[in-house]
Design a protein around this motif. Sequence first.
Motif, PDB file in Angstrom:
ATOM      1  N   ASN A 350       0.824  -1.217   0.000  1.00  0.00           N
ATOM      2  CA  ASN A 350       0.000   0.000   0.000  1.00  0.00           C
ATOM      3  C   ASN A 350       0.854   1.262   0.000  1.00  0.00           C
ATOM      4  OD1 ASN A 350       1.020  -0.375   2.533  1.00  0.00           O
ATOM      5  ND2 ASN A 350      -0.918  -0.043   3.620  1.00  0.00           N
ATOM      6  N   TRP A 351       1.911   1.275  -0.820  1.00  0.00           N
ATOM      7  CA  TRP A 351       2.818   2.425  -0.895  1.00  0.00           C
ATOM      8  C   TRP A 351       2.111   3.694  -1.338  1.00  0.00           C
ATOM      9  CZ3 TRP A 351       3.317   4.791  -5.636  1.00  0.00           C
ATOM     10  CH2 TRP A 351       2.880   4.072  -6.740  1.00  0.00           C
ATOM     11  N   PHE A 352       1.086   3.545  -2.194  1.00  0.00           N
ATOM     12  CA  PHE A 352       0.390   4.719  -2.704  1.00  0.00           C
ATOM     13  C   PHE A 352      -0.326   5.460  -1.568  1.00  0.00           C
ATOM     14  CE2 PHE A 352      -3.151   7.032  -4.583  1.00  0.00           C
ATOM     15  CZ  PHE A 352      -2.545   7.671  -5.652  1.00  0.00           C
ATOM     16  N   LEU A 353      -0.978   4.701  -0.686  1.00  0.00           N
ATOM     17  CA  LEU A 353      -1.675   5.323   0.439  1.00  0.00           C
ATOM     18  C   LEU A 353      -0.694   6.002   1.393  1.00  0.00           C
ATOM     19  CD1 LEU A 353      -4.403   2.634   1.266  1.00  0.00           C
ATOM     20  CD2 LEU A 353      -4.693   4.818   0.052  1.00  0.00           C
ATOM     21  N   TRP A 354       0.454   5.378   1.610  1.00  0.00           N
ATOM     22  CA  TRP A 354       1.474   5.988   2.460  1.00  0.00           C
ATOM     23  C   TRP A 354       1.985   7.286   1.851  1.00  0.00           C
ATOM     24  CZ3 TRP A 354       2.731   5.385   7.331  1.00  0.00           C
ATOM     25  CH2 TRP A 354       2.462   4.173   7.970  1.00  0.00           C
ATOM     26  N   GLY A 355       2.256   7.257   0.554  1.00  0.00           N
ATOM     27  CA  GLY A 355       2.759   8.467  -0.102  1.00  0.00           C
ATOM     28  C   GLY A 355       1.741   9.585  -0.116  1.00  0.00           C
ATOM     29  N   TYR A 359       1.867  13.126   1.984  1.00  0.00           N
ATOM     30  CA  TYR A 359       1.768  14.434   1.336  1.00  0.00           C
ATOM     31  C   TYR A 359       0.729  15.312   2.022  1.00  0.00           C
ATOM     32  CZ  TYR A 359       0.529  17.933  -2.158  1.00  0.00           C
ATOM     33  OH  TYR A 359       0.239  19.118  -2.793  1.00  0.00           O
ATOM     34  N   VAL A 360      -0.435  14.725   2.277  1.00  0.00           N
ATOM     35  CA  VAL A 360      -1.503  15.481   2.937  1.00  0.00           C
ATOM     36  C   VAL A 360      -1.072  15.906   4.342  1.00  0.00           C
ATOM     37  CG1 VAL A 360      -3.860  15.297   3.839  1.00  0.00           C
ATOM     38  CG2 VAL A 360      -3.328  14.401   1.577  1.00  0.00           C
ATOM     39  N   SER A 361      -0.386  15.020   5.045  1.00  0.00           N
ATOM     40  CA  SER A 361       0.081  15.350   6.399  1.00  0.00           C
ATOM     41  C   SER A 361       1.172  16.417   6.380  1.00  0.00           C
ATOM     42  CB  SER A 361       0.620  14.086   7.085  1.00  0.00           C
ATOM     43  OG  SER A 361      -0.365  13.093   7.186  1.00  0.00           O
ATOM     44  N   GLY A 464      11.026  10.851   5.886  1.00  0.00           N
ATOM     45  CA  GLY A 464      11.669   9.787   6.655  1.00  0.00           C
ATOM     46  C   GLY A 464      10.674   8.961   7.445  1.00  0.00           C
ATOM     47  N   PHE A 465       9.690   9.641   7.996  1.00  0.00           N
ATOM     48  CA  PHE A 465       8.660   8.943   8.766  1.00  0.00           C
ATOM     49  C   PHE A 465       7.887   7.977   7.868  1.00  0.00           C
ATOM     50  CE2 PHE A 465       4.634   8.340  10.836  1.00  0.00           C
ATOM     51  CZ  PHE A 465       4.940   8.307  12.189  1.00  0.00           C
ATOM     52  N   VAL A 466       7.473   8.460   6.696  1.00  0.00           N
ATOM     53  CA  VAL A 466       6.711   7.625   5.770  1.00  0.00           C
ATOM     54  C   VAL A 466       7.547   6.423   5.315  1.00  0.00           C
ATOM     55  CG1 VAL A 466       5.772   7.560   3.412  1.00  0.00           C
ATOM     56  CG2 VAL A 466       5.161   9.431   4.959  1.00  0.00           C
ATOM     57  N   TYR A 467       8.827   6.659   5.015  1.00  0.00           N
ATOM     58  CA  TYR A 467       9.671   5.555   4.541  1.00  0.00           C
ATOM     59  C   TYR A 467       9.904   4.508   5.628  1.00  0.00           C
ATOM     60  CZ  TYR A 467      13.708   2.928   2.993  1.00  0.00           C
ATOM     61  OH  TYR A 467      14.557   1.899   2.664  1.00  0.00           O
ATOM     62  N   THR A 468      10.201   4.954   6.841  1.00  0.00           N
ATOM     63  CA  THR A 468      10.498   3.987   7.906  1.00  0.00           C
ATOM     64  C   THR A 468       9.269   3.192   8.309  1.00  0.00           C
ATOM     65  OG1 THR A 468      10.167   5.720   9.583  1.00  0.00           O
ATOM     66  CG2 THR A 468      12.414   5.333   8.830  1.00  0.00           C
ATOM     67  N   ARG A 469       8.079   3.773   8.152  1.00  0.00           N
ATOM     68  CA  ARG A 469       6.856   3.033   8.503  1.00  0.00           C
ATOM     69  C   ARG A 469       6.422   2.111   7.373  1.00  0.00           C
ATOM     70  NH1 ARG A 469       8.986   5.870  12.458  1.00  0.00           N
ATOM     71  NH2 ARG A 469       7.592   6.133  14.247  1.00  0.00           N
ATOM     72  N   MET A 477       9.047   8.355  -2.477  1.00  0.00           N
ATOM     73  CA  MET A 477       9.208   8.924  -3.818  1.00  0.00           C
ATOM     74  C   MET A 477       7.914   9.581  -4.283  1.00  0.00           C
ATOM     75  SD  MET A 477      11.428   6.043  -5.867  1.00  0.00           S
ATOM     76  CE  MET A 477      13.151   5.694  -5.447  1.00  0.00           C
ATOM     77  N   LEU A 478       6.784   8.918  -4.029  1.00  0.00           N
ATOM     78  CA  LEU A 478       5.495   9.485  -4.416  1.00  0.00           C
ATOM     79  C   LEU A 478       5.238  10.783  -3.659  1.00  0.00           C
ATOM     80  CD1 LEU A 478       2.747   9.405  -5.838  1.00  0.00           C
ATOM     81  CD2 LEU A 478       1.903   7.993  -3.940  1.00  0.00           C
ATOM     82  N   LEU A 479       5.460  10.787  -2.359  1.00  0.00           N
ATOM     83  CA  LEU A 479       5.281  11.996  -1.558  1.00  0.00           C
ATOM     84  C   LEU A 479       6.147  13.131  -2.118  1.00  0.00           C
ATOM     85  CD1 LEU A 479       5.485  12.107   2.362  1.00  0.00           C
ATOM     86  CD2 LEU A 479       6.001  14.036   0.904  1.00  0.00           C
TER      87      LEU A 479
END
Length: 499
Positions: A350-355, A359-361, A464-469, A477-479
């Motif tokens: 689910n990388w798309f949802l994380w990215g 971005y929104v956050s 960094g937070f998104v990648y580590t989680r 990359m998407l973010l």
Amino acid sequence: MTPKRIILGILTLLTILLVGGSLIDSITQPQIQSRLELYQTNLILHATEWKPEQQFKPDFDTLRNNIIGENAAKSALQQYENVQEAAQDNLERIQTLEPASQSIIQLKQLQDELEIRIGLLQTEQGKTEEALNTWQSFVESNSSENTQQQVELAKVLRGLWSEPPRILPNAESTIESNLEGWFSYQALSRLYQLQERQQDLQALQAKEQEIAEQAVVKLTIISAIPGVGLFAGVILLLVLGIQFLFKGKESILAKNTGVEWLTPWDWETILQVFILGFFLVGQLAVPLVFGLIFNVLNINPANFDVRRKAFYVLANYGFLTAGGLSVLYFSLKSFFPLPKDWFNVNWKTNWFLWGLGGYVSALPLVILVSLINQQLWDGQGGSNPLLPIALENRDPVALVIFFVTASIAAPVFEEIMFRGFLLPSLTRYMSLGSAILLSSLFFAIAHMNISEVIPLMTLGIVLGFVYTRSRNLLSSMLLHCLWNSGTLLSLYILGSGSA
């Protein structure tokens, strides 16, 4: 100490000097933020000229209150006066630090443009006498060749609004050559009215109506999209925060925090990759290679048109990426095959949802930090040199090239280097949170503009937070891609509003 470490130590010291010098030089460079605010103000001024059909008038009145404001000309005058005051403060400061700086010339040119436009805004507010005094003062205080065209423009405008009016022979050509957008429209309208050129005046008004309608659409886009994202970001952060309070280690925010990277290399390899593969390639090798090529070919990049500048920027970044990834590959080659989770790219998660969620956050966090940061630097501290070029660009080919560079090449390369390699490598020596902070600091410093360090570090923390989680480079990359694309879109919309 081995010869390799001695050489690495010398190169590290050289890198610190180069990077430190670039950051210090950026202190006296203008930020792009002030220009963005003026471009948005100009777009608003265009929008005030829109006269919708009667059935749309109630909707337009609501739109005017929400986006344009009750008295746009008054707000614009205040905005221009604030920028003028900040420019004067910065000019005085730079003249003390660097008497022969190129920034002094740029600030003086900006002040000239601001004073001319302030006079036009004063006439719009009915302060004709103040406008005449503004232009007369400008004429009396500026007589150098650098400001001669602006002096002639001030004389033309003063003549148009004098009582009785005086129309200089070169009035129309002077206005068209030195004014643009809403300001050109105001001056030409006055000229055509005085000359009783009704046909030209009607054609000018019809053209302005088209521009004004487009300006309303553009303002709606640049206000609504970030506004919706900002609202969604605040809600998402609140929801995630509440979930973390109730679920703790089972929450989304705590995902994968207990999973560690196995790092087989030490600090020497980390330094080697970043000192050789990123900073020295970008700060020394690439500029040196291009400098030699241009000297041999007798080419001056400063004379490039916007399309050639776009290709030049892409070529620069291409060489930086090739050099950096080559150093990364050969530095880690002896450790192949790498342990699990290194440079992980998995399309099935689910990388798309994380990215997208990242971005929104990031929107409310970076915007808040940027607002505070802008007050601290007062319009100075430098900006990415790509941004002003993109802001003033109208060439579709150049826009595509800028998009490829900023929204595809940069996210891929920088995420591999900073999140894929640096962040996990640092966890060998510190906690995950500290590694995120330190890698984000290096990420911000790598952009070489001191005023952008805090906002970019904030963005780097979210990356960094998104990648580590997520443990997936595709998410960061998407973010990164969304962030840079949003910036380019805003620049294009604001820049197109100045025409």
